[in-house]
Design a protein around this motif. Sequence first.
Motif, short mmCIF file in Angstrom:
data_model
loop_
_atom_site.label_atom_id
_atom_site.label_comp_id
_atom_site.label_asym_id
_atom_site.label_seq_id
_atom_site.Cartn_x
_atom_site.Cartn_y
_atom_site.Cartn_z
N LEU A 1 0.83 -1.21 0.00
CA LEU A 1 0.00 0.00 0.00
C LEU A 1 0.86 1.26 0.00
CD1 LEU A 1 -2.75 -1.05 2.55
CD2 LEU A 1 -2.88 -1.03 0.07
N GLU A 2 2.04 1.15 0.58
CA GLU A 2 2.95 2.29 0.58
C GLU A 2 3.36 2.61 -0.85
OE1 GLU A 2 7.13 1.77 1.64
OE2 GLU A 2 6.84 3.21 3.24
N ALA A 3 3.70 1.52 -1.59
CA ALA A 3 4.13 1.71 -2.97
C ALA A 3 2.97 2.19 -3.84
CB ALA A 3 4.71 0.41 -3.51
N PHE B 1 10.97 -7.96 -2.75
CA PHE B 1 11.78 -7.94 -3.97
C PHE B 1 12.28 -9.34 -4.28
CE2 PHE B 1 15.87 -7.34 -6.17
CZ PHE B 1 15.40 -6.66 -7.30
N ASP B 2 12.81 -10.00 -3.24
CA ASP B 2 13.32 -11.36 -3.39
C ASP B 2 12.25 -12.31 -3.92
OD1 ASP B 2 15.90 -11.24 -2.69
OD2 ASP B 2 15.73 -12.57 -0.94
N LEU B 3 11.04 -12.15 -3.38
CA LEU B 3 9.98 -13.09 -3.73
C LEU B 3 9.14 -12.60 -4.90
CD1 LEU B 3 8.81 -14.13 -0.14
CD2 LEU B 3 10.44 -15.28 -1.63
N ARG B 4 9.50 -11.44 -5.42
CA ARG B 4 8.74 -10.84 -6.54
C ARG B 4 7.26 -10.77 -6.18
NH1 ARG B 4 13.30 -10.20 -7.40
NH2 ARG B 4 14.48 -10.71 -9.26
N LEU B 5 6.99 -10.20 -5.01
CA LEU B 5 5.60 -10.07 -4.57
C LEU B 5 5.20 -8.61 -4.56
CD1 LEU B 5 5.56 -12.43 -1.46
CD2 LEU B 5 4.44 -12.82 -3.65
N GLY B 6 3.93 -8.36 -4.41
CA GLY B 6 3.42 -7.00 -4.25
C GLY B 6 3.90 -6.09 -5.35
N PRO B 7 4.57 -4.99 -4.96
CA PRO B 7 4.98 -4.02 -5.97
C PRO B 7 6.01 -4.59 -6.95
CG PRO B 7 5.84 -3.44 -3.79
CD PRO B 7 4.87 -4.55 -3.60
N THR C 1 17.03 -6.62 -19.42
CA THR C 1 17.81 -5.49 -18.92
C THR C 1 16.89 -4.37 -18.46
OG1 THR C 1 18.97 -5.98 -20.96
CG2 THR C 1 19.99 -4.37 -19.50
N ARG C 2 15.87 -4.14 -19.26
CA ARG C 2 14.99 -3.03 -18.92
C ARG C 2 14.27 -3.28 -17.59
NH1 ARG C 2 10.10 -1.84 -22.59
NH2 ARG C 2 9.21 -3.16 -20.97
N ARG C 3 13.74 -4.51 -17.44
CA ARG C 3 12.99 -4.83 -16.23
C ARG C 3 13.90 -4.75 -14.99
NH1 ARG C 3 8.97 -3.98 -13.48
NH2 ARG C 3 8.17 -5.63 -12.16
N THR C 4 15.13 -5.28 -15.17
CA THR C 4 16.07 -5.24 -14.05
C THR C 4 16.38 -3.80 -13.67
OG1 THR C 4 17.04 -7.22 -14.98
CG2 THR C 4 18.28 -6.15 -13.22
N ALA C 5 16.62 -2.99 -14.70
CA ALA C 5 16.91 -1.58 -14.43
C ALA C 5 15.74 -0.91 -13.73
CB ALA C 5 17.23 -0.85 -15.74
N ALA D 1 15.69 0.83 -10.13
CA ALA D 1 15.25 2.22 -9.95
C ALA D 1 14.18 2.29 -8.86
CB ALA D 1 14.70 2.76 -11.26
N GLU D 2 13.27 1.29 -8.89
CA GLU D 2 12.23 1.26 -7.87
C GLU D 2 12.82 1.14 -6.49
OE1 GLU D 2 9.05 -1.62 -8.52
OE2 GLU D 2 9.04 -1.03 -10.64
N MET D 3 13.82 0.23 -6.39
CA MET D 3 14.48 0.02 -5.09
C MET D 3 15.12 1.32 -4.62
SD MET D 3 14.42 -3.15 -3.93
CE MET D 3 15.95 -3.62 -3.12
N GLU D 4 15.77 1.98 -5.56
CA GLU D 4 16.48 3.22 -5.25
C GLU D 4 15.49 4.27 -4.74
OE1 GLU D 4 19.31 5.25 -4.26
OE2 GLU D 4 19.61 3.18 -4.91
N GLU D 5 14.38 4.38 -5.47
CA GLU D 5 13.32 5.32 -5.11
C GLU D 5 12.82 5.04 -3.70
OE1 GLU D 5 10.43 8.16 -5.26
OE2 GLU D 5 12.17 7.89 -6.58
N ARG D 6 12.62 3.74 -3.44
CA ARG D 6 12.11 3.33 -2.13
C ARG D 6 13.10 3.70 -1.04
NH1 ARG D 6 8.02 1.22 -2.77
NH2 ARG D 6 8.55 0.47 -4.84
N ARG D 7 14.39 3.48 -1.33
CA ARG D 7 15.42 3.82 -0.33
C ARG D 7 15.35 5.30 0.01
NH1 ARG D 7 18.93 -0.34 -1.83
NH2 ARG D 7 18.89 -1.76 -0.07
N ARG D 8 15.17 6.13 -1.05
CA ARG D 8 15.13 7.58 -0.82
C ARG D 8 13.91 7.94 0.04
NH1 ARG D 8 17.00 8.69 -5.85
NH2 ARG D 8 14.90 8.84 -6.70
N ALA D 9 12.77 7.32 -0.31
CA ALA D 9 11.54 7.59 0.45
C ALA D 9 11.76 7.19 1.91
CB ALA D 9 10.38 6.81 -0.14
#
Length: 621
Positions: free
Chosen positions: A98-100, A294-300, A342-346, A350-358
Amino acid sequence: MPLPALLRPAALACALFLGSGAPAGGVTPEGEIRIGVLAFRGAEQAVETWTPTVTALARALPRHDVVLVPLDLNEMREAVAEAQVDFVATNPGHYVELEAAHGITRIATLETTDRGTPRAAVGSVIFTRADNPAIRTLGDLKGTVFEAVDERAFGGFQIAWREMKAAGVDPFDDLDLLRFTGFPLDSIVLHVRDGLADAGTVRACLMEEMAAEGKIDMADFRILNSQPVADFPCALSSRLYPDWPFAKLRHTDRALAKRVAISLLREGLEASPADRAPQWTVPLNYQPVHDLYFDLRLGPFAMEPGDVLADMAAEYWEWPAALAILLLLAAAAHVRTEHMVTRRTAELHAEMEERRRAQEEAQLRLAELAHVSRQSTMGELAAGLAHEINQPLAAITNYANGCIRRMEQQGARPHDTAEGALALRTENAEILAAIRQIVAQAQRAAGIIQNIRAFLRKGEAARTPIDMNRILRDAAALLAVEARHNGVTLRLDLGETLPDVLADRVQLEQVVVNLMRNAIDALKQVPEKERRLDLRSAVEEDGATVLVSVRDTGPGLPPEVRGHLFEPFFTTKATGMGLGLSISQNIVENHGGRIGIDSDPAGTGTTVAFTLPAWPPAAGG
Ligand code: ADP
């Protein structure tokens, strides 16, 4: 203070109505605060679990109607998307989702207490029978019958899933059978013990609870992937994650969210370990939950079905075998596949990075919040402090004025006769006594400040063997004027052979003065000829405990206030701070004693009594 209307029956009905599947319609009326809670075991259970939290919030926010809205996972997603609730409490995994998706922000984290140890972390335990020779590691789970509660349970399955995945076991592919049992969780443990399943997972600490209830014997089980984590009170097979968050929605007013957070934190601070109500602490970092998702490819991080191969390729690219597959794939799907990988990984990065900043930003807000909460408590304490210190300051002013008056009179009178010289000597002696009082009162004021500071630090104050009777006499002398002024007859009934107590003198005096002042306040409410205040001291029969009581003939305690008297800031007085009893309780308990308050059985008058251990401790006791 009249208690606010809490969870009204109408609100409850509405809450249950929502919980039964119908989304909330219409606009949220002004002043109403709606709290959505994840009802993973049905609406009734959720109402039972969360009513204490909602009740406490209703008490802290008397101008609002606080409404509890139990929701299942899908209902909650919808309620959040449509802003039908103002706050939610849900499991960590769902929170991350829900946060994402909707920008909700946690303002507190649930803290569980296990046998006196508070912890804000959850983990899972993965177990088999102790005598099962075939299963010793997570890797051995391949080909077994495995039980968990629900595919979407965070502590009940997903945490274990991540550990199994890390050990190379895919629970959906590598097991002989993956069985989701539903509630109650106990049955998973019993199935494994009775051989109906080879292994299973439940949230950590459940097994210890069952063992304590005599339902199982821990020795019958082997814990897989056992994690030695200091301070964690139970068997554990996984990493730890923050517990359930309490979160505000994007639309929720920030100032309101702050007040809710402060109220939750204060509840958490003041709750005793025995309290069964949910308790809250400062919001924790949910990055570990993001990592799990992220590991389990769940939710967001959930992937399209076609991305599963891409995922494999991204994860195992260095394996020659996988490389061969990848090459085959590349050949089959041409360059496009590779491009998508490559695109999906990138994107994911980016999502992870965004989340870290948040995350960092939220952390900053958090610090700000904790500061506000500290400040507001300090503000109220400071006001209480002013109240305590006013007393010695007023006394100092009186004595000093007395000195000035006398000295002025001396100056205006001839001193050269015999009577003049005698009068002068007497007056000087009186002035000296008054100045001594000034010094004593100033020291008392300093002592109070010092002790409040010690109280805030919760440090140990200096303790010496002390005669309790002396404290009672000093306190009585200190308040004699105030008592007389209010027409209160003060009586002392002090035990004769009282043992000493090991204590901080100023602190104990503060306790007695607090209790006496409460008694005098209460006595003001009855006719003057009925105003009696008795101070008693005694030693209990075993000689190990000193007992002190402060008894008044005031109006007694109305039933609705009895449960709240020792709560900080609880007061029924227009100018009260509500700190006297809680500070007194803190001091007495820090000295190893107990304090209690009760009305006379006849219904009039109040007695506050406290005990302290005798010093030196009685031999053998
Ligand atoms: P305060 O005196 O500032 O209100 P306390 O913590 O000392 O704070 O007391 C809390 C409340 O307990 C009081 O407001 C009063 O309602 C009740 N109380 C305490 N002592 C007595 C007493 N002797 N008789 C009746 N009520 C009392």
